[in-house]
Design an enzyme around this catalytic site. Structure first.
Site, PDB file in Angstrom:
ATOM      1  N   CYS A 175      11.042  -5.267  -4.173  1.00 59.29           N
ATOM      2  CA  CYS A 175       9.853  -5.749  -3.473  1.00 59.29           C
ATOM      3  C   CYS A 175       9.791  -5.135  -2.070  1.00 59.29           C
ATOM      4  CB  CYS A 175       9.936  -7.268  -3.388  1.00 59.29           C
ATOM      5  SG  CYS A 175       8.584  -8.052  -2.517  1.00 59.29           S
ATOM      6  N   PRO A 176       8.657  -4.629  -1.689  1.00 61.18           N
ATOM      7  CA  PRO A 176       7.342  -4.682  -2.318  1.00 61.18           C
ATOM      8  C   PRO A 176       6.967  -3.400  -3.067  1.00 61.18           C
ATOM      9  CG  PRO A 176       7.048  -4.002  -0.066  1.00 61.18           C
ATOM     10  CD  PRO A 176       8.554  -4.178  -0.285  1.00 61.18           C
TER      11      PRO A 176
END
Length: 72
Positions: free
Chosen positions: A11-12
């Site tokens: 992430c992200p």
């Protein structure tokens, strides 16, 4: 159908790659996102809902998940 291999990305990055690929597609185009980031289970549906895209399916297994997204 476009495909993104985001195995090993955290992430992200999986969602950022998905967003970038969707911008190049016409409405109705589909992208298959393959990733092993556990946060994607929350991030991908949230991104789709916020950006107006349709999450068609989520398949999990073998330590990864496959998300099928249609551009809204």
């Amino acid at each position: 159908m476009e495909e993104i291999d985001a195995i090993g990305l955290l992430c992200p990055l999986p969602v950022l790659k998905l967003r970038k690929r969707l911008t190049r597609l016409a409405p109705g185009g589909e992208v298959r996102l393959i990733c092993d980031d556990p946060a994607a289970a929350i991030d991908v549906p949230h991104f789709c809902a916020e950006a107006g895209h349709e999450l068609l399916s989520v398949d999990t297994g073998e330590g990864c998940a496959v998300y099928l997204v249609r551009k809204g």
